[in-house]
Write a protein that holds these residues in place. Structure first.
Motif, PDB file in Angstrom:
ATOM      1  N   GLN A   1      17.936  76.546 -26.189  1.00 58.31           N
ATOM      2  CA  GLN A   1      18.546  76.382 -27.498  1.00 58.31           C
ATOM      3  C   GLN A   1      20.038  76.657 -27.479  1.00 58.31           C
ATOM      4  O   GLN A   1      20.810  76.000 -28.169  1.00 58.31           O
ATOM      5  CB  GLN A   1      17.866  77.328 -28.497  1.00 58.31           C
ATOM      6  CG  GLN A   1      16.680  76.705 -29.185  1.00 58.31           C
ATOM      7  CD  GLN A   1      16.769  76.909 -30.684  1.00 58.31           C
ATOM      8  OE1 GLN A   1      17.239  77.924 -31.164  1.00 58.31           O
ATOM      9  NE2 GLN A   1      16.321  75.918 -31.438  1.00 58.31           N
ATOM     10  N   LYS A   2      20.450  77.655 -26.684  1.00 54.50           N
ATOM     11  CA  LYS A   2      21.853  78.069 -26.760  1.00 54.50           C
ATOM     12  C   LYS A   2      22.592  77.989 -25.440  1.00 54.50           C
ATOM     13  O   LYS A   2      23.793  78.239 -25.400  1.00 54.50           O
ATOM     14  CB  LYS A   2      21.936  79.495 -27.294  1.00 54.50           C
ATOM     15  CG  LYS A   2      20.765  79.870 -28.240  1.00 54.50           C
ATOM     16  CD  LYS A   2      21.108  80.960 -29.181  1.00 54.50           C
ATOM     17  CE  LYS A   2      21.541  82.209 -28.489  1.00 54.50           C
ATOM     18  NZ  LYS A   2      22.132  83.201 -29.377  1.00 54.50           N
TER      19      LYS A   2
ATOM     20  N   ASP B   1      25.080  80.920 -21.052  1.00 55.85           N
ATOM     21  CA  ASP B   1      26.092  81.927 -21.380  1.00 55.85           C
ATOM     22  C   ASP B   1      25.919  82.501 -22.779  1.00 55.85           C
ATOM     23  O   ASP B   1      26.198  83.668 -22.994  1.00 55.85           O
ATOM     24  CB  ASP B   1      27.481  81.319 -21.226  1.00 55.85           C
ATOM     25  CG  ASP B   1      27.761  80.927 -19.799  1.00 55.85           C
ATOM     26  OD1 ASP B   1      27.865  81.832 -18.959  1.00 55.85           O
ATOM     27  OD2 ASP B   1      27.845  79.730 -19.513  1.00 55.85           O
ATOM     28  N   ALA B   2      25.481  81.675 -23.710  1.00 60.43           N
ATOM     29  CA  ALA B   2      25.372  82.134 -25.095  1.00 60.43           C
ATOM     30  C   ALA B   2      24.105  82.960 -25.320  1.00 60.43           C
ATOM     31  O   ALA B   2      23.932  83.560 -26.373  1.00 60.43           O
ATOM     32  CB  ALA B   2      25.388  80.952 -26.049  1.00 60.43           C
TER      33      ALA B   2
ATOM     34  N   ALA C   1      18.032  69.238 -23.487  1.00 59.44           N
ATOM     35  CA  ALA C   1      19.250  70.006 -23.727  1.00 59.44           C
ATOM     36  C   ALA C   1      19.631  70.818 -22.503  1.00 59.44           C
ATOM     37  O   ALA C   1      20.772  70.828 -22.059  1.00 59.44           O
ATOM     38  CB  ALA C   1      19.063  70.931 -24.932  1.00 59.44           C
TER      39      ALA C   1
ATOM     40  N   LEU D   1      20.785  68.498 -19.560  1.00 64.21           N
ATOM     41  CA  LEU D   1      22.123  67.939 -19.785  1.00 64.21           C
ATOM     42  C   LEU D   1      23.198  68.997 -19.576  1.00 64.21           C
ATOM     43  O   LEU D   1      24.215  68.742 -18.946  1.00 64.21           O
ATOM     44  CB  LEU D   1      22.229  67.364 -21.199  1.00 64.21           C
ATOM     45  CG  LEU D   1      21.510  66.036 -21.429  1.00 64.21           C
ATOM     46  CD1 LEU D   1      21.632  65.605 -22.881  1.00 64.21           C
ATOM     47  CD2 LEU D   1      22.070  64.957 -20.514  1.00 64.21           C
ATOM     48  N   ARG D   2      22.952  70.181 -20.102  1.00 65.36           N
ATOM     49  CA  ARG D   2      23.919  71.267 -19.927  1.00 65.36           C
ATOM     50  C   ARG D   2      24.073  71.620 -18.462  1.00 65.36           C
ATOM     51  O   ARG D   2      25.169  71.862 -17.966  1.00 65.36           O
ATOM     52  CB  ARG D   2      23.482  72.489 -20.717  1.00 65.36           C
ATOM     53  CG  ARG D   2      24.234  72.639 -22.034  1.00 65.36           C
ATOM     54  CD  ARG D   2      23.951  73.991 -22.641  1.00 65.36           C
ATOM     55  NE  ARG D   2      22.550  74.086 -23.030  1.00 65.36           N
ATOM     56  CZ  ARG D   2      22.123  74.131 -24.288  1.00 65.36           C
ATOM     57  NH1 ARG D   2      22.983  74.069 -25.270  1.00 65.36           N
ATOM     58  NH2 ARG D   2      20.850  74.226 -24.559  1.00 65.36           N
TER      59      ARG D   2
ATOM     60  N   SER E   1      26.082  69.095 -16.689  1.00 66.30           N
ATOM     61  CA  SER E   1      27.485  69.159 -17.103  1.00 66.30           C
ATOM     62  C   SER E   1      28.271  70.201 -16.326  1.00 66.30           C
ATOM     63  O   SER E   1      29.487  70.128 -16.240  1.00 66.30           O
ATOM     64  CB  SER E   1      27.579  69.474 -18.601  1.00 66.30           C
ATOM     65  OG  SER E   1      26.947  68.465 -19.354  1.00 66.30           O
ATOM     66  N   ASN E   2      27.568  71.174 -15.796  1.00 65.49           N
ATOM     67  CA  ASN E   2      28.224  72.205 -14.990  1.00 65.49           C
ATOM     68  C   ASN E   2      28.351  71.782 -13.538  1.00 65.49           C
ATOM     69  O   ASN E   2      28.717  72.579 -12.695  1.00 65.49           O
ATOM     70  CB  ASN E   2      27.436  73.515 -15.050  1.00 65.49           C
ATOM     71  CG  ASN E   2      27.541  74.158 -16.404  1.00 65.49           C
ATOM     72  OD1 ASN E   2      28.490  73.924 -17.138  1.00 65.49           O
ATOM     73  ND2 ASN E   2      26.564  74.972 -16.745  1.00 65.49           N
TER      74      ASN E   2
ATOM     75  N   VAL F   1      18.022  64.806 -27.916  1.00 65.19           N
ATOM     76  CA  VAL F   1      18.933  65.909 -28.216  1.00 65.19           C
ATOM     77  C   VAL F   1      19.755  65.664 -29.488  1.00 65.19           C
ATOM     78  O   VAL F   1      20.087  66.595 -30.218  1.00 65.19           O
ATOM     79  CB  VAL F   1      19.835  66.126 -26.975  1.00 65.19           C
ATOM     80  CG1 VAL F   1      21.259  66.387 -27.338  1.00 65.19           C
ATOM     81  CG2 VAL F   1      19.260  67.227 -26.106  1.00 65.19           C
ATOM     82  N   THR F   2      20.065  64.402 -29.744  1.00 65.03           N
ATOM     83  CA  THR F   2      20.920  64.092 -30.896  1.00 65.03           C
ATOM     84  C   THR F   2      20.129  63.739 -32.146  1.00 65.03           C
ATOM     85  O   THR F   2      20.725  63.307 -33.130  1.00 65.03           O
ATOM     86  CB  THR F   2      21.866  62.914 -30.572  1.00 65.03           C
ATOM     87  OG1 THR F   2      21.070  61.767 -30.247  1.00 65.03           O
ATOM     88  CG2 THR F   2      22.803  63.238 -29.438  1.00 65.03           C
TER      89      THR F   2
END
Lengths: 210, 210
Positions: A25-26, A29-30, A106, A109-110, A113-114, A168-169
DNA sequence: TATATAATTAACCAATCGGTTAGTTAGTTA
DNA sequence: TAACTAACTAACCGATTGGTTAATTATATA
């Protein structure tokens, strides 16, 4: 058998379950260790009793997800009558999985992205495993002369990323549709519609002229 | 004109520039204010002199990126001879932009993965603006009877997400290719190849039968 | 029932987080 | 040159971060 007040297996599972939810969900890191502990109603120190570090928990979570999607796809691949049939099954299963576990797109994809900075060897291996499955289907399609001019990785990214982004969107697209009512954001397209549309379009673009 | 030792405009730009780099490389949460300040060789308090908050800096960064890609695409859209030509231009410009500013795809993907939780109204508006541009091209294509059976949002996601993922996973795909040399990960595909391949395939899948 | 150990807890740690403060320069203007 | 202000700094704030500690339970075994 009386219910135990202490259950190592259950405790560990609870941690992983809540970690999976929060991380997806976050993001890594968050999400804080305290948060995972509180959500699990488990003392923070326990997280370090069962896992080495925050990163360790994250890796286990990602590994679990990847292996479960891999299992679902390989299990369903029994039809095997044609490459086109296998492609359809792959896209369908993947789309259904992504919808059933919306945390997965999600997170993936995250992660990508890293450039896989948080990604361990074994997780990368999981991604490759999935790509190999897809790539083999396309190769068979070329052998059967059903597909032509195939760049497997590009087509793979096309399928996977489109499904992921659409899942995701979804809330975002609904918001956008409400705000600008002349806009067609496919806000209430169903899971099957997505999977069937993508399948149809991919076979069209890979198809040999009749 | 002697060089000023104090220059508000330059200072603000420096902050934004470093913020853009760091946010796109590591994401919102993993990037700290201290980090941005140090990278900019500017006292941390200055960030709060020029901006309200960390989130404010982030929003300005994302807004700037979105408006610059929008500008580039609208500027190049002068050919206008056909919808197919415009589609090709859109895909080409977008792919080039994503490659020239590789921070952009990572940032966009991460942003979308949060369902726009960090996303402000104006940033969402920027995304919609871009989609409208794309959607209009497809509509024209249908009017010209060059395209059929078009779901604009799905096709939009297909193009944008595929390009983004390919850019973002480039290092990852190179790593994977080295590790498993029998694997074709399209690791050294060029920018033009990507854009041309996607364009060709999209027109094929939207094309009316001849 | 005594013992060993697996599971759990509260309290703590240094480091860092985003953000603020009060005070100090440098450049412009009167 | 005196006054004013825009640009800048060092030092600080409470809160939270990931991670550790030593002591304490509960349970299985002998």
């Amino acid at each position: 058998m009386k219910p135990k007040t202490r259950d190592a297996v259950k405790t560990k599972q609870t941690i992983l379950q809540n970690a999976k939810y929060l991380f997806s969900q976050k993001g890594f890191d968050a999400t804080s260790i305290n948060e995972i502990a509180e959500a699990s109603h488990i003392n923070k120190a326990m997280l370090y009793y069962y896992f080495k570090s925050k990163k360790d928990i994250y890796e286990v979570v990602v590994k679990e997800i990847l292996s479960s999607i891999y299992k679902e796809i390989t299990m369903s691949e029994k039809c095997c009558d044609s490459a086109v049939g296998d492609l359809r099954a792959f896209i369908s299963i993947y789309t259904q999985f992504a919808n059933k576990h919306p945390y997965f797109p999600a997170l993936l994809l995250r992660e990508l992205s890293n450039s896989g900075k948080n990604l361990s060897e074994s997780v990368l291996a999981g991604c490759i495993q999935l790509f190999r499955l897809f790539s083999d289907i396309l190769q068979r399609g070329e052998d059967e002369e059903a597909f032509k001019d195939v760049k497997p990785m590009v087509v793979f990214c096309m399928v996977i990323s489109t499904v992921n982004i659409l899942v995701v969107t979804k809330p975002l697209r609904q918001t956008a549709a409400k705000k600008a009512d002349d806009l067609d954001t496919s806000s209430d397209i169903s899971v099957n519609e997505i999977s069937e549309y993508i399948f149809k379009k991919i076979t069209l673009m890979l198809g040999v002229a009749l």
